[in-house]
Design a protein around this motif. Structure first.
Motif: not given
Length: 104
Positions: A37-49
């Motif tokens: 599940i993708s939960l958006g993007y972190g401050p560094d631009g990486k996906r939070i999964r």
């Protein structure tokens, strides 16, 4: 290259760990089914999964449904979420409306 999955979009795939004998159904292949599940993007631009795994695709689908239910209810659980972290979170956020003396 295809587009990236958006927030809340699930992905289910088979992770091989050896030679595949049944590529159409992965019935006798060594490996595990994975769900993401993708939960958006972190401050560094990486996906939070968040990831789950299981022996069958059905098990992974059930675990993804349970993970969605946990996320919708606001639970912050994970494999490394300890009792100490739960107590710290409660002390930080769960004491609204209490006096300073009670909190101390």
């Amino acid at each position: 290259m295809g587009a990236r999955r958006g927030w809340g979009e699930d992905g289910i795939f088979f992770e091989h760990s050896g030679l595949c004998h049944d590529s159409a159904r992965h019935g006798h292949c060594p490996g595990r089914w994975r769900g993401v599940i993708s939960l958006g993007y972190g401050p560094d631009g990486k996906r939070i999964r968040r990831k789950v795994s299981g022996k069958t695709k059905t098990v992974v689908q059930d675990r993804l449904r349970a993970l969605h239910a946990d996320l919708e209810s606001g639970l912050r659980t994970g494999p490394n979420y300890t009792v100490q972290r739960a107590a710290e979170d409660w002390l930080k956020e769960g004491l609204d409306g209490r006096s300073a003396k009670t909190i101390k």
